[in-house]
Design a protein around this motif. Structure first.
Motif, PDB file in Angstrom:
ATOM      1  N   ASP A  50       0.799  -1.227   0.000  1.00 49.72           N
ATOM      2  CA  ASP A  50       0.000   0.000   0.000  1.00 49.72           C
ATOM      3  C   ASP A  50       0.830   1.274   0.000  1.00 49.72           C
ATOM      4  O   ASP A  50       0.306   2.356  -0.268  1.00 49.72           O
ATOM      5  N   LEU A  51       2.128   1.173   0.322  1.00 48.95           N
ATOM      6  CA  LEU A  51       2.961   2.360   0.459  1.00 48.95           C
ATOM      7  C   LEU A  51       3.992   2.406  -0.663  1.00 48.95           C
ATOM      8  O   LEU A  51       4.221   1.422  -1.367  1.00 48.95           O
ATOM      9  N   PHE A  52       4.616   3.565  -0.830  1.00 47.74           N
ATOM     10  CA  PHE A  52       5.672   3.692  -1.824  1.00 47.74           C
ATOM     11  C   PHE A  52       6.859   2.808  -1.438  1.00 47.74           C
ATOM     12  O   PHE A  52       7.105   2.559  -0.250  1.00 47.74           O
ATOM     13  N   ALA A  53       7.592   2.362  -2.434  1.00 48.94           N
ATOM     14  CA  ALA A  53       8.661   1.373  -2.232  1.00 48.94           C
ATOM     15  C   ALA A  53       9.921   2.022  -1.674  1.00 48.94           C
ATOM     16  O   ALA A  53      10.981   2.021  -2.311  1.00 48.94           O
ATOM     17  N   ARG A  54       9.814   2.558  -0.458  1.00 46.32           N
ATOM     18  CA  ARG A  54      10.967   3.248   0.135  1.00 46.32           C
ATOM     19  C   ARG A  54      12.035   2.275   0.628  1.00 46.32           C
ATOM     20  O   ARG A  54      13.174   2.660   0.822  1.00 46.32           O
ATOM     21  N   ASN A  55      11.652   1.019   0.865  1.00 42.38           N
ATOM     22  CA  ASN A  55      12.595   0.045   1.415  1.00 42.38           C
ATOM     23  C   ASN A  55      13.002  -1.022   0.406  1.00 42.38           C
ATOM     24  O   ASN A  55      13.444  -2.105   0.792  1.00 42.38           O
ATOM     25  N   ALA A  56      12.818  -0.722  -0.872  1.00 39.48           N
ATOM     26  CA  ALA A  56      13.274  -1.639  -1.916  1.00 39.48           C
ATOM     27  C   ALA A  56      14.613  -1.132  -2.469  1.00 39.48           C
ATOM     28  O   ALA A  56      14.818   0.079  -2.549  1.00 39.48           O
ATOM     29  N   PRO A  57      15.502  -2.055  -2.814  1.00 43.67           N
ATOM     30  CA  PRO A  57      15.342  -3.512  -2.795  1.00 43.67           C
ATOM     31  C   PRO A  57      15.797  -4.181  -1.503  1.00 43.67           C
ATOM     32  O   PRO A  57      15.838  -5.408  -1.438  1.00 43.67           O
ATOM     33  N   GLN A  58      16.149  -3.410  -0.459  1.00 43.05           N
ATOM     34  CA  GLN A  58      16.778  -4.010   0.706  1.00 43.05           C
ATOM     35  C   GLN A  58      15.907  -5.078   1.359  1.00 43.05           C
ATOM     36  O   GLN A  58      16.388  -6.161   1.713  1.00 43.05           O
ATOM     37  N   ASP A  59      14.596  -4.813   1.518  1.00 46.41           N
ATOM     38  CA  ASP A  59      13.750  -5.775   2.210  1.00 46.41           C
ATOM     39  C   ASP A  59      13.544  -7.041   1.386  1.00 46.41           C
ATOM     40  O   ASP A  59      13.505  -8.153   1.933  1.00 46.41           O
ATOM     41  N   GLY A  60      13.394  -6.884   0.073  1.00 47.47           N
ATOM     42  CA  GLY A  60      13.272  -8.064  -0.781  1.00 47.47           C
ATOM     43  C   GLY A  60      14.554  -8.881  -0.790  1.00 47.47           C
ATOM     44  O   GLY A  60      14.523 -10.120  -0.733  1.00 47.47           O
ATOM     45  N   PHE A  61      15.677  -8.197  -0.860  1.00 48.01           N
ATOM     46  CA  PHE A  61      16.978  -8.865  -0.811  1.00 48.01           C
ATOM     47  C   PHE A  61      17.123  -9.666   0.473  1.00 48.01           C
ATOM     48  O   PHE A  61      17.532 -10.842   0.456  1.00 48.01           O
ATOM     49  N   LEU A  62      16.760  -9.071   1.593  1.00 46.84           N
ATOM     50  CA  LEU A  62      16.869  -9.770   2.875  1.00 46.84           C
ATOM     51  C   LEU A  62      15.905 -10.951   2.949  1.00 46.84           C
ATOM     52  O   LEU A  62      16.216 -11.978   3.560  1.00 46.84           O
ATOM     53  N   SER A  63      14.734 -10.817   2.325  1.00 46.44           N
ATOM     54  CA  SER A  63      13.777 -11.927   2.302  1.00 46.44           C
ATOM     55  C   SER A  63      14.330 -13.119   1.529  1.00 46.44           C
ATOM     56  O   SER A  63      14.143 -14.267   1.927  1.00 46.44           O
ATOM     57  N   ILE A  64      15.011 -12.836   0.436  1.00 46.86           N
ATOM     58  CA  ILE A  64      15.614 -13.917  -0.353  1.00 46.86           C
ATOM     59  C   ILE A  64      16.784 -14.536   0.397  1.00 46.86           C
ATOM     60  O   ILE A  64      16.934 -15.770   0.466  1.00 46.86           O
ATOM     61  N   ILE A  65      17.619 -13.691   0.985  1.00 49.98           N
ATOM     62  CA  ILE A  65      18.766 -14.181   1.755  1.00 49.98           C
ATOM     63  C   ILE A  65      18.317 -15.064   2.911  1.00 49.98           C
ATOM     64  O   ILE A  65      18.958 -16.066   3.248  1.00 49.98           O
ATOM     65  N   ALA A  66      17.177 -14.695   3.521  1.00 53.01           N
ATOM     66  CA  ALA A  66      16.689 -15.427   4.698  1.00 53.01           C
ATOM     67  C   ALA A  66      16.303 -16.865   4.380  1.00 53.01           C
ATOM     68  O   ALA A  66      16.118 -17.669   5.295  1.00 53.01           O
TER      69      ALA A  66
END
Length: 500
Positions: A50-66
């Protein structure tokens, strides 16, 4: 050889003084920093939601790394490695004389910008700030591949991507077109979702309130201009070491005076960058109405609303100038080192709040029950208090949470709640269960208990852009190989590796 040993030992001490909280275990939760061991593959982590992608790509990267290791390990390693990069960049930009180089290292690793941003929880912005002097040094020395890889790491956050690309393009002499192309690739994970959100009608802000709330802030004894010249002045007074509330920011003016002593030896391009960054920050302070107009009418201007963040562009010039104080001015170089330390003498102790927490931040059983469905938490804000710390809601990193995004600063609403969250809350309060389902919400939760479930379909996770971003170092390496091959063919007697 002796100087190099001193530089190494001093660098290690300076780095340890700042990154020590990241050497302990636990998940990271402090203000805008929320790094869980195992974030999930949610839409918002990849720039959807729902919000602007202010935390991309860091959060997606961390999700994949996890999927293969705790994401906190990676973030902590990146923090240490980036701080090493800051010290390396300072050494590279300096004149290699003892005191000026030590001063440059100290400034690159532990300046007020870095300390205040860490206390605000902007860990990925700090990574960019630490890498920027090294990016500038590599660019000025024609090390294109190193520049491309460093900008890639800096691009974990939109701010880091923009400033990294800017410094690279300004400071490089060759391969600017390739650099620009790679830069566009680095921007995609947040730029494309941002464009889509703009056309879809995303979250609104109060432009004047935002311009005023995020304007640079005065610090004790130096005012706003003095704080900016000393690389301080973050908008949140709570994200500042106690010493700077007691007048120690005065030593920042001493640092600036020492910068002026060495500025003549600094290449013009980093100086231009410093003037641009400092100029935008000063403009936002002096003309909040004009900044509000820009926020309202210029697409993408929201990235600049926290204008003190633009001081990051001044770091290469400041570090280079301090590191190039003439060798004969020993007293000035010694004063520079003293001023740098004294402007934030409690930096190391103030960062203790960044130590990880071992508390259980989310209910794993509830996360399993929610699964990949979108969930409306009727009692959880954007920021919550967990384990005694105010931080981003941990559930926003592990489930598809319908997010409000509301931000209030000093009692003034800066970011207005997202339209979908408002509609969802209205439907729930009016007991309109059909409207809740039509909004795509599959689960409603209160007090960490599921109150209602619907048959709404699960959202798609836009993982492709972040995955492409993660492959971009390979593309950079291929670009380097292609350039080398072309240069060998056109100039077989030269060694093009020296220019890359």
């Amino acid at each position: 050889m002796r100087n190099r040993l001193v530089f190494s030992a001093f660098s290690a001490a300076a780095i340890l003084a700042v990154v020590w909280p990241f050497l302990f275990g636990g998940q990271l939760a402090w203000r805008d920093m929320l790094v869980l061991d195992y974030p999930q593959m949610t839409a918002s982590n990849f720039g959807g939601g729902d919000l602007f992608a202010r935390n991309a790509p860091q959060d997606g990267f961390l999700s994949i790394i996890a999927v293969v290791m705790p994401a906190t390990w990676v973030v902590k390693a990146l923090m240490v490695a980036s701080a090493v990069g800051a010290a390396t960049g300072a050494w590279w930009l300096s004149n290699k004389e003892l005191l000026p180089t030590l001063s440059a290292i100290a400034l690159a690793v532990a300046n007020p910008f870095v300390i205040e941003r860490l206390l605000q929880g902007h860990w990925s912005v700090v990574i960019a700030a630490w890498l920027l002097p090294l990016i500038a040094a590599a660019a000025l020395n024609g090390r294109a591949l190193l520049v491309w890889l460093l900008v890639f790491v800096a691009s974990l956050t939109p701010t880091g991507a923009l400033v990294g690309i800017t410094v690279a393009l300004v400071c490089m002499n060759k391969h600017r077109l390739v650099t620009l192309g790679l830069g566009v690739l680095y921007l995609l994970p947040w730029a494309i979702p941002g464009i889509i959100a703009t056309f879809r009608g995303g979250q609104d802000m109060n432009p004047l309130a935002a311009a005023q709330a995020f304007a640079p802030r005065a610090e004790e004894a130096v005012g706003t201009l003095g704080a900016l010249l000393g690389l301080g002045g973050i908008w949140n007074a709570d994200a500042v070491p106690d010493s700077r509330h007691l007048g120690f920011a005065l030593f920042g003016l001493g640092v600036f005076a020492c910068v002026l002593l060495g500025i003549r030896s600094v290449p013009k391009r980093p100086i231009v960058l410093a003037l641009v960054g400092m100029g935008i920050a000063i403009f936002a302070w002096l003309a909040p109405a004009a900044m509000a107009w820009a926020l309202e009418h210029i697409p993408g201007a929201g990235l600049l609303r926290d204008s003190q963040k633009l001081l990051i562009l001044a770091l290469p010039a400041y570090v280079a100038a301090i590191g190039r104080i003439p060798a004969k001015q020993t007293i000035a170089a010694a004063c520079a080192l003293g001023f740098i330390i004294l402007q934030t003498p409690d930096a190391s102790s103030s960062l203790a709040v960044l130590r990880g927490t071992h508390a259980q931040l989310v209910d794993p059983e509830l996360v399993r029950e929610i699964g990949s469905r979108e969930v409306l938490f009727v009692d959880r804000d954007t920021l919550v208090t967990t384990d005694g710390r105010l931080a981003i809601d941990p559930y926003s990193k592990v489930v598809n949470k319908v997010e409000s995004g509301q931000l209030t600063v000093d009692g003034e609403v800066v970011d207005i709640p997202s339209p979908r969250w408002q509609a969802a809350m209205t439907a729930w309060q009016n007991n309109d269960r059909k409207a809740v389902e039509e909004l795509g919400i599959g689960v409603v939760v209160e007090d960490e208990e599921i109150l209602y479930e619907t048959a709404a379909s699960t959202p798609k996770v836009p993982w492709i852009l972040t995955s492409l971003w993660m492959l971009s170092p390979l593309i950079a390496a291929l670009a380097r190989a292609a350039i080398l091959r072309n240069e060998r063919q056109s100039n077989p007697t030269k060694s093009p590796e020296q220019n890359l």
